[in-house]
Design a protein around this motif. Sequence first.
Motif, PDB file in Angstrom:
ATOM      1  N   CYS A  83       6.628  14.191  -5.782  1.00  0.00           N
ATOM      2  CA  CYS A  83       5.495  13.384  -5.320  1.00  0.00           C
ATOM      3  C   CYS A  83       6.027  12.146  -4.591  1.00  0.00           C
ATOM      4  N   CYS A 127       4.458   8.834  -6.985  1.00  0.00           N
ATOM      5  CA  CYS A 127       4.982   8.501  -8.321  1.00  0.00           C
ATOM      6  C   CYS A 127       6.357   9.107  -8.584  1.00  0.00           C
ATOM      7  N   CYS A 160      -0.175  16.413  -6.867  1.00  0.00           N
ATOM      8  CA  CYS A 160       0.733  15.983  -7.928  1.00  0.00           C
ATOM      9  C   CYS A 160       0.072  16.139  -9.299  1.00  0.00           C
TER      10      CYS A 160
HETATM   11 ZN    ZN Z   1       2.475  11.733  -8.287  1.00  0.00          ZN
END
Ligand code: ZN
Length: 296
Positions: A57, A60, A38
């Motif tokens: 991701c 997040c 990520c």
């Molecule tokens: Zn992330």
Amino acid sequence: MEQRFKSLSLFEFQGRFPDEHSCVKYLADMKWSTCYSCKKCGHGHSCKGKSPEDRQCTRCRYIESAKAGTLFQGCKFSVLKAFYIVYYVSTNKNGISSTELSRKLALRQKTCWLFKQKVMKAMKSSGNFPMDGKVAVDEMYVGGQDDQAIGRNEGRKKIVVVSIEKQGKGISRMYARVIKTASKENLQGFMKDHIKPEANVRTDRWAGYKGLEKEFPHIVREKSEKKGKNFTDLHRCIMMFKAWLRGVHHSVKHLQSYIDEYTYRFNRHQMKVGIFENLMTRMVKNAPCTYKMIIT
Ligand SMILES: [Zn+2]
């Protein structure tokens, strides 16, 4: 992962990339072929994003497109058309002008020019394969009153240092760099980047090549014969480059980019593995660049 493209014909290219999705998928496969990480938090796991080849991701929730972080980032037209530009630039023997690209792809000339500049950025030499064996170095001048390679009003002459590597009777590779002056520092800098220390380097007697025996023990400084008779290959190479340059109507400001484009293709004229795929890999690996970065 991918088949190797040996001299990819337009027909094969169109079969391989029939639509937008096939191109975006190609980019995604190439970009995340080894692993995903990520961009925001460094997490190593992703799931599908909103669009087909996006990755999200799982920690997040940051969504990344296949184009992001590559030279395709910020491309305002279809990836399919962008692929066509890379295809034409890499496979046409003499390259292709932005005017011609504009006609072929129904895009504005300026748009094509701009994206082609990005492709040219990817064509810049990595410096990873320095020349070896028989090497010759000299400078050439581009522009100025008596040179039609550049429009006369486009500014002052530019000095370019050129090197060629010989193999048998032919020239296997060439490199060139625009330099401010033909000083020892500038010539040496270029030579160190592109020539192996053990190479048999030949130059003329210009003072800038003096005292390089430490870096290049086999260097020979020869008196340049009339009309460069002892540097025929190098001068033929320079003439060919200038002839090509005359046809591309460029601005002197971007001379290095045109040198990079020309030498990229020149150095791969015998390349057996696909030149298109090679350039595409570079497009994906290169950091994105903006309009501002190109024009300044
Ligand atoms: Zn992330």
